[in-house]
Design an enzyme around this catalytic site. Sequence first.
Site, mmCIF file in Angstrom:
data_model
loop_
_atom_site.group_PDB
_atom_site.id
_atom_site.type_symbol
_atom_site.label_atom_id
_atom_site.label_comp_id
_atom_site.label_asym_id
_atom_site.label_seq_id
_atom_site.Cartn_x
_atom_site.Cartn_y
_atom_site.Cartn_z
ATOM 1 N N GLU A 211 2.553 8.213 4.324
ATOM 2 C CA GLU A 211 1.387 7.340 4.312
ATOM 3 C C GLU A 211 1.568 6.155 5.253
ATOM 4 O OE1 GLU A 211 2.014 8.811 0.000
ATOM 5 O OE2 GLU A 211 3.187 8.454 1.820
ATOM 6 N N THR B 254 34.994 33.822 2.695
ATOM 7 C CA THR B 254 34.259 33.836 3.960
ATOM 8 C C THR B 254 34.900 32.880 4.955
ATOM 9 O OG1 THR B 254 32.190 34.415 2.852
ATOM 10 C CG2 THR B 254 32.020 33.382 5.027
ATOM 11 N N THR C 232 31.437 39.116 -3.231
ATOM 12 C CA THR C 232 31.851 38.709 -4.575
ATOM 13 C C THR C 232 31.040 37.526 -5.074
ATOM 14 O OG1 THR C 232 34.104 39.519 -4.187
ATOM 15 C CG2 THR C 232 33.789 37.957 -5.990
ATOM 16 N N THR D 1 27.466 44.815 5.295
ATOM 17 C CA THR D 1 27.561 43.578 6.071
ATOM 18 C C THR D 1 28.666 43.648 7.119
ATOM 19 O OG1 THR D 1 29.121 42.574 4.513
ATOM 20 C CG2 THR D 1 26.765 42.259 4.083
ATOM 21 N N CYS E 279 4.024 7.457 -3.841
ATOM 22 C CA CYS E 279 4.995 6.905 -4.780
ATOM 23 C C CYS E 279 4.524 5.555 -5.307
ATOM 24 C CB CYS E 279 6.369 6.784 -4.124
ATOM 25 S SG CYS E 279 6.424 5.683 -2.700
#
Length: 372
Positions: free
Chosen positions: A58, A209, A304, A174, A84
């Site tokens: 705003e 990973t 996993t 993958t 707000c």
Amino acid sequence: MESQLDAFDQQAMALALEWGRKAQWLCPPNPAVGCTLWREGRLIGAGHTQETGGPHAEVMAMRDAQQQGEPLAGATAYVTLEPCSHFGRTPPCANGLIEAGISRVVVALLDPNPLVAGQGVSRLSAAGIDVHVLAREHPLAQEAWLDNIGFFSRMIRRRPWVRLKMAGSLDGRTALDNGDSQWVTGEAARLDGRRWRARAGAVLTGSGTVLDDNPRLDVRGVGASREPWRVVLDTRWRTPRDAQLLQPPGQVLVYGAEPAPGDLPHALEVVCPPGVGSGLDLAWVLADLAQRGINELHVEAGATLNASLMQQDLVDEFLLYLAPKFIGPGRPLAALSALNKVAEAKSLQFVDIQQIGDDLRVRLRASGRELF
């Protein structure tokens, strides 16, 4: 106060939504809000939420109008989330609209933040401003919700909206059994995935990973100025001290079991209670991330951790990239436990399917995730 919109109102609100989307890579943990200002059918100002601590939509729209020499008194404001009403890092936007002399405010959705939650529109109405709030079932209200689905999740469920990204072959692999995965999907799909990272407040992976791929998990190449937090679930604190994701810029959180080593460079170490089996309490991690202001959590992990999140029903949305190839035996998308019957499998809802380069992107959502 709940209202339907005429054709012009809908166009004005649709433009405010477009402006709000400009903030999605910039403003977390604040919601991505857009605002347009109109007088006599003419756009006089527009803006969106800035970075944390910066002006809200705003204020930016009113500044835009003033810079163009447009008076604000008597204008109509279209805002994608309730203005707000409390003092945070910035003054209340409701007060700013009142002081500017705005005569009408159209709001797509009420703010789920308990510090606002209807108080903003009440303050506007009490000041004599004509306030309209879209019905929840209105398509533009639904768009506003989807654009800030993580913010609604954090405010209502006290946990982030979890989006699990996976990439694989048509036969659901993958990587090969030997770990080779360079690359199953193409560059366009990988770039698209980084765009989704940029929208999130944090990107989460597992220590496996990190050890196997040493990823950066950054948003390079997409034009984003903000790096999401990088989060590692590492029960036994195996993350190498020279791992790429530990390097600046951006903040890093590593969750593990007690005791924490206390020597991970550029990272905050968080001791997490134990969860299912030998892993960490994943629900606790999500709650902790919410307390740290994470709205959307983007997950890029191994089979996993993917399975653990799925089997504990912690995944809200799936982002699945499929390459047009079969690669045979290899690593699965998720190491799910065996079922006794097909009927035991959890059903998902398709959101959209789109070709990205040579690959296919499939978005799915778990059922029962309506948050407003």
